[in-house]
Design an enzyme around this catalytic site. Structure first.
Site, PDB file in Angstrom:
ATOM      1  N   PRO A   2       0.803  -1.211   0.000  1.00 23.40           N
ATOM      2  CA  PRO A   2       0.000   0.000   0.000  1.00 23.40           C
ATOM      3  C   PRO A   2       0.842   1.270   0.000  1.00 23.40           C
ATOM      4  O   PRO A   2       1.667   1.474   0.888  1.00 23.40           O
ATOM      5  CB  PRO A   2      -0.818  -0.096   1.294  1.00 23.40           C
ATOM      6  N   GLU A   3       0.659   2.088  -0.999  1.00 25.57           N
ATOM      7  CA  GLU A   3       1.264   3.415  -1.045  1.00 25.57           C
ATOM      8  C   GLU A   3       0.113   4.417  -1.059  1.00 25.57           C
ATOM      9  O   GLU A   3      -1.026   4.021  -0.855  1.00 25.57           O
ATOM     10  CB  GLU A   3       2.148   3.553  -2.294  1.00 25.57           C
TER      11      GLU A   3
END
Length: 291
Positions: A2-3
């Site tokens: 997750p960014e």
DNA sequence: ACCGCACCCTGAGCGC
DNA sequence: TGCGCTCAGGGTGCGG
């Protein structure tokens, strides 16, 4: 992993399950460094509270509570935040995945990796935070308490201008790739969007940050932002464990130009994509398109 | 001040 | 079949 885009998609989809609902019960796993706030205190202080709003700062989710406290959530690498009833093979181990036909996929049941379980007074769907590798973080901040996590963050990557990167890069000898991953410069950029943004800008990841021109910095920031906007629009990248709160996969990984494509032909010039290691992280680029 | 690097963790994938 | 090894990676913190 997750960014910013995956965290933003998560924020948008989990918000209706959190905001305005009164927390009734909170269950956790045993103390570990996943819990910056000890889990027993976390459970005690969350009970009875209502989330008034859910914001994102870089890769952090910040839930404001009705007593003035703030709940910080970071998904780390393998964190999954989703609503009860979500169905996804990514919520199962590979062995469990293999033994089930797709039509048999059952709704998620909390397992030993489910570190936070939120139940609500309205008796509706609960919210789970699962994280296999425990690189994620949960912290409860007292009203007005400074945060060693949030306070050092730089400008949110989506709000940045080329001039911000140009200013931050002056005098820096590090590779531009490493600078992009520095959360005190642009908050929210991770490995995927750093590589994809540099590809869009036509800049090689090993270039020394301090030697980039204004125009290159502007192109890099624009490239990163274009990738992120497109990713948010398509539900994020589901490359390893990322799963949206309803269990749906994102589709942005289908649009990658370089990330995790080493050896494959560049979509623009057909040159094989290269993988190198920069600052202990893998970096991917096209030797034909990036200078 | 800046930068490289070890570390936290677990599961996948590999070779034997 | 199963063991042991390596790898991945966000963020922190330390040592040079």
């Amino acid at each position: 992993m997750p960014e910013l885009p995956e965290v933003e998609v998560t924020r948008r989809r989990i918000e209706p399950f959190l905001v305005g609902r009164k927390l009734a019960g909170v269950r956790t796993t045993a103390p570990s460094y996943f819990f910056l706030t000890p889990p027993r205190r976390l459970a005690r202080q969350l009970a009875g509270r209502t989330v008034s709003q859910l914001q994102r700062r870089g890769k952090y989710l910040v839930a404001d509570l009705d007593d003035g406290r703030r709940l910080l959530l970071h998904l780390g690498m393998t964190g999954q935040l989703f609503a009860d009833g979500a169905r996804s093979p990514r919520l199962l181990s590979s062995t469990a995945r293999a033994s089930l036909a797709p039509e048999e996929q059952r709704a998620f049941r909390a397992d030993r990796h489910t570190h936070l379980r939120l139940c609500f007074a309205d008796g509706g769907r609960g919210v789970f935070f699962r994280d296999v590798r425990k690189f994620g973080k949960v912290q409860l901040l007292e009203p007005g308490e400074p945060s060693a996590r949030l306070d050092p963050l730089g400008i949110d990557a989506l709000d940045a201008a080329g001039a911000d990167l140009h200013r931050a890069s002056r005098g820096r000898r590090v590779a531009v790739k490493s600078l992009l991953l520095d959360q005190t410069v642009l908050a929210g950029v991770g490995n995927i969007y750093a590589d994809e943004g540099l590809f869009r800008a036509g800049v090689r990841p090993r270039r020394r940050a301090g030697r980039l021109s204004r125009a290159e910095c502007a192109a890099i920031v624009r490239g990163v932002q274009d990738c992120m906007h497109r990713s948010i629009a398509t539900g994020g990248s589901s490359i390893s464990d990322y799963v949206a709160p309803d269990g749906a996969d994102g589709r942005y990984q289908d649009e990658r130009h370089v990330y995790a494509r080493s050896g494959e032909p560049c979509r623009a010039c057909s040159a094989p994509i290269r993988r190198v290691v920069i600052g202990q992280r893998s970096a991917h680029y096209c030797p034909g398109c990036q200078r």
